[in-house]
Design a protein around this motif. Structure first.
Motif, short mmCIF file in Angstrom:
data_model
loop_
_atom_site.label_atom_id
_atom_site.label_comp_id
_atom_site.label_asym_id
_atom_site.label_seq_id
_atom_site.Cartn_x
_atom_site.Cartn_y
_atom_site.Cartn_z
N GLY A 182 0.81 -1.21 0.00
CA GLY A 182 0.00 0.00 0.00
C GLY A 182 0.84 1.25 0.00
O GLY A 182 0.55 2.21 -0.72
N ALA A 183 1.89 1.25 0.80
CA ALA A 183 2.77 2.42 0.86
C ALA A 183 3.47 2.66 -0.46
O ALA A 183 3.61 3.79 -0.90
CB ALA A 183 3.79 2.25 1.98
N LEU A 184 3.90 1.58 -1.11
CA LEU A 184 4.56 1.74 -2.40
C LEU A 184 3.61 2.31 -3.43
O LEU A 184 3.97 3.16 -4.26
CB LEU A 184 5.11 0.39 -2.88
CG LEU A 184 6.55 0.07 -2.50
CD1 LEU A 184 6.89 -1.35 -2.89
CD2 LEU A 184 7.49 1.04 -3.16
N ALA A 185 2.36 1.83 -3.42
CA ALA A 185 1.39 2.35 -4.38
C ALA A 185 1.16 3.83 -4.17
O ALA A 185 1.11 4.62 -5.11
CB ALA A 185 0.07 1.58 -4.24
N LEU A 186 1.00 4.23 -2.90
CA LEU A 186 0.82 5.65 -2.60
C LEU A 186 2.03 6.46 -3.00
O LEU A 186 1.91 7.54 -3.58
CB LEU A 186 0.55 5.83 -1.11
CG LEU A 186 -0.82 5.36 -0.61
CD1 LEU A 186 -0.87 5.40 0.91
CD2 LEU A 186 -1.94 6.18 -1.21
N LEU A 187 3.24 5.93 -2.72
CA LEU A 187 4.45 6.68 -3.01
C LEU A 187 4.66 6.83 -4.50
O LEU A 187 5.08 7.86 -4.99
CB LEU A 187 5.65 5.99 -2.37
CG LEU A 187 6.96 6.78 -2.42
CD1 LEU A 187 6.80 8.11 -1.69
CD2 LEU A 187 8.09 5.98 -1.85
N SER A 188 4.33 5.79 -5.29
CA SER A 188 4.54 5.89 -6.72
C SER A 188 3.64 6.95 -7.33
O SER A 188 4.02 7.65 -8.28
CB SER A 188 4.29 4.54 -7.40
OG SER A 188 2.92 4.18 -7.33
N GLY A 194 4.15 9.05 -11.49
CA GLY A 194 4.17 7.87 -12.33
C GLY A 194 4.39 8.26 -13.77
O GLY A 194 3.52 8.09 -14.61
N ASP A 195 5.55 8.80 -14.09
CA ASP A 195 5.78 9.33 -15.42
C ASP A 195 6.05 8.24 -16.43
O ASP A 195 5.88 8.46 -17.63
CB ASP A 195 6.94 10.33 -15.41
CG ASP A 195 8.19 9.73 -14.79
OD1 ASP A 195 8.47 10.06 -13.63
OD2 ASP A 195 8.88 8.94 -15.45
N GLY A 196 6.53 7.08 -15.98
CA GLY A 196 6.65 5.95 -16.87
C GLY A 196 7.89 5.92 -17.71
O GLY A 196 8.52 4.88 -17.84
N GLU A 229 14.75 4.36 -11.36
CA GLU A 229 13.51 3.70 -11.74
C GLU A 229 12.47 4.73 -12.13
O GLU A 229 12.58 5.92 -11.81
CB GLU A 229 12.97 2.84 -10.59
CG GLU A 229 12.45 3.65 -9.42
CD GLU A 229 11.88 2.83 -8.28
OE1 GLU A 229 11.37 1.72 -8.53
OE2 GLU A 229 11.95 3.30 -7.13
N SER A 230 11.44 4.26 -12.82
CA SER A 230 10.25 5.05 -13.08
C SER A 230 9.03 4.16 -12.86
O SER A 230 9.10 2.94 -13.03
CB SER A 230 10.25 5.62 -14.50
OG SER A 230 10.24 4.57 -15.46
N PHE A 231 7.92 4.78 -12.47
CA PHE A 231 6.68 4.07 -12.20
C PHE A 231 5.66 4.34 -13.29
O PHE A 231 5.85 5.20 -14.15
CB PHE A 231 6.09 4.52 -10.85
CG PHE A 231 6.86 4.06 -9.65
CD1 PHE A 231 6.83 2.73 -9.27
CD2 PHE A 231 7.60 4.96 -8.89
CE1 PHE A 231 7.52 2.30 -8.14
CE2 PHE A 231 8.29 4.54 -7.77
CZ PHE A 231 8.24 3.20 -7.39
N GLY A 232 4.54 3.62 -13.22
CA GLY A 232 3.42 3.90 -14.10
C GLY A 232 3.63 3.36 -15.50
O GLY A 232 4.27 2.34 -15.72
N ARG A 233 3.09 4.06 -16.49
CA ARG A 233 3.17 3.64 -17.88
C ARG A 233 4.63 3.45 -18.29
O ARG A 233 5.46 4.33 -18.14
CB ARG A 233 2.52 4.71 -18.77
CG ARG A 233 2.65 4.45 -20.28
CD ARG A 233 1.95 5.56 -21.05
NE ARG A 233 2.39 6.89 -20.63
CZ ARG A 233 3.50 7.47 -21.10
NH1 ARG A 233 4.27 6.86 -21.97
NH2 ARG A 233 3.82 8.69 -20.68
#
Length: 331
Positions: free
Chosen positions: A9-15, A20-22, A264-268
């Motif tokens: 949950g914390a990782l999801a919130l933090l990303s 989440g630029d991808g 790293e990058s998150f999202g798309r």
């Protein structure tokens, strides 16, 4: 790999909070990607492998004390944070256990001064409870001592040692743009001139009498921002942006140049970064060196005797770990 509910949950919130630029892109200048000179060598170029770290981890902190690289805390594979400390000797390519930290921490900050290791801040509970604690480890006595707390809780920042003091930049906290300097002799912290903008999961390295603070991320995504801090004048100057915008990266100085690796990058299009980019303070320019053999984030990087050592880190975005030791030296 097992995810705990709290960690996931914390990782999801933090990303989401950290953008989440991808694709590693950031907000317009200074966060945009720019062209980079050079092409990475085929097959990894001048990289070699060292003895793996005893316990796989990511989101670690590190510092060099007495020629040995200390790797501190972070996540283990279960998702729990760790009080593990391991010391790597580049001369013998061997690891030695170190008495554990007084408490488990991830996303802590570490640096050295006066032959001692300092560990500052970090998360006690990931994304929820940041620490303000400062711990000093003395290799001569193999003991940990609690020192003066950081003025405010901070995690996911970066620390460097310079001229007998410890400097902390960025991170997640109430005053994230305010850096602090710690004087071990006085056991006291003082606030410094603020950074130009808040950012966390950033990197820093000392070259000459300046500190270079690079990258990181915030709500508008990964950043390419690079700044030079002058400790004597307590002043900031923006320098050429990093060619690849990214957070979760590491930096170290080798032969007077600042080497930046990983991220790293998150999202798309989420991914980890293998890009290895180098800033030369003498020319003010970035160049490209051979990329990391295994892209990863939340890693440690240190320069020792003309070589770059890149240790641990997650192979995939989010919670992942490794025990890798990659060594770069100019051909």
């Amino acid at each position: 790999m097992r995810w705990t509910g709290a960690i996931a949950g914390a990782l999801a919130l933090l990303s989401v909070a950290c953008g989440g630029d991808g694709d590693g892109a950031a907000s317009p200048s200074p966060g945009t990607n720019t062209a980079v000179a050079g092409t990475p060598s085929a097959g990894g170029g001048p990289w070699s492998s060292g003895q793996p770290m005893p316990v796989e981890r990511a989101e670690v902190a590190s510092a060099v004390v007495g020629g040995r690289i200390y790797v501190v805390g972070g996540f283990v594979e279960s998702g729990a944070n760790a009080n593990h400390v391991d010391a790597y000797d580049p001369a013998t390519d061997t690891w030695s256990p170190v008495p554990p930290m007084p408490e488990p921490l991830d996303h802590a900050m570490a640096a050295s001064a006066g032959g001692k290791l300092y560990v500052v801040g970090g998360w006690r509970t990931f994304g929820r409870e940041a620490s303000a604690a400062t711990y000093e480890y003395d290799p001569a006595t193999e003991t940990w001592t609690r020192r003066a707390d950081l003025p405010s809780s901070r995690a996911a920042g970066v620390a460097v040692g310079h001229d007998g003091r410890i400097y902390v930049f960025g991170g997640v906290g109430a005053d994230a743009t305010v850096p602090y300097a710690y004087d071990p002799a006085a056991d006291a912290w003082r606030a410094l001139s603020p950074m130009s903008r808040p950012r966390e999961h950033l990197a820093a390295a000392v070259a000459g009498d300046r500190i270079y603070v690079v990258g990181g991320r915030w709500s508008d995504g990964n950043l390419a921002l690079a700044e030079e801090y002058d400790p004597a004048a307590d002043s900031w100057r923006e320098v050429a942006p990093m060619p690849t915008a990214r957070g979760g990266l590491a930096a170290a100085t080798v032969d007077g140049r600042v080497h930046v690796v990983g991220g790293e990058s998150f999202g798309r299009g989420s991914r980890t970064f293998g890009e290895h980019e180098v800033y030369d303070p003498a020319t003010g320019a970035w160049t490209r060196e051979s990329d990391l053999p295994t892209p990863r984030h939340g890693l440690a990087a240190q320069g020792v005797d003309g070589r770059l050592y890149v240790i641990a880190g997650g192979r995939t975005p989010g919670l992942s770990v490794s025990s890798l030791v990659d060594v770069w030296a100019r051909e």
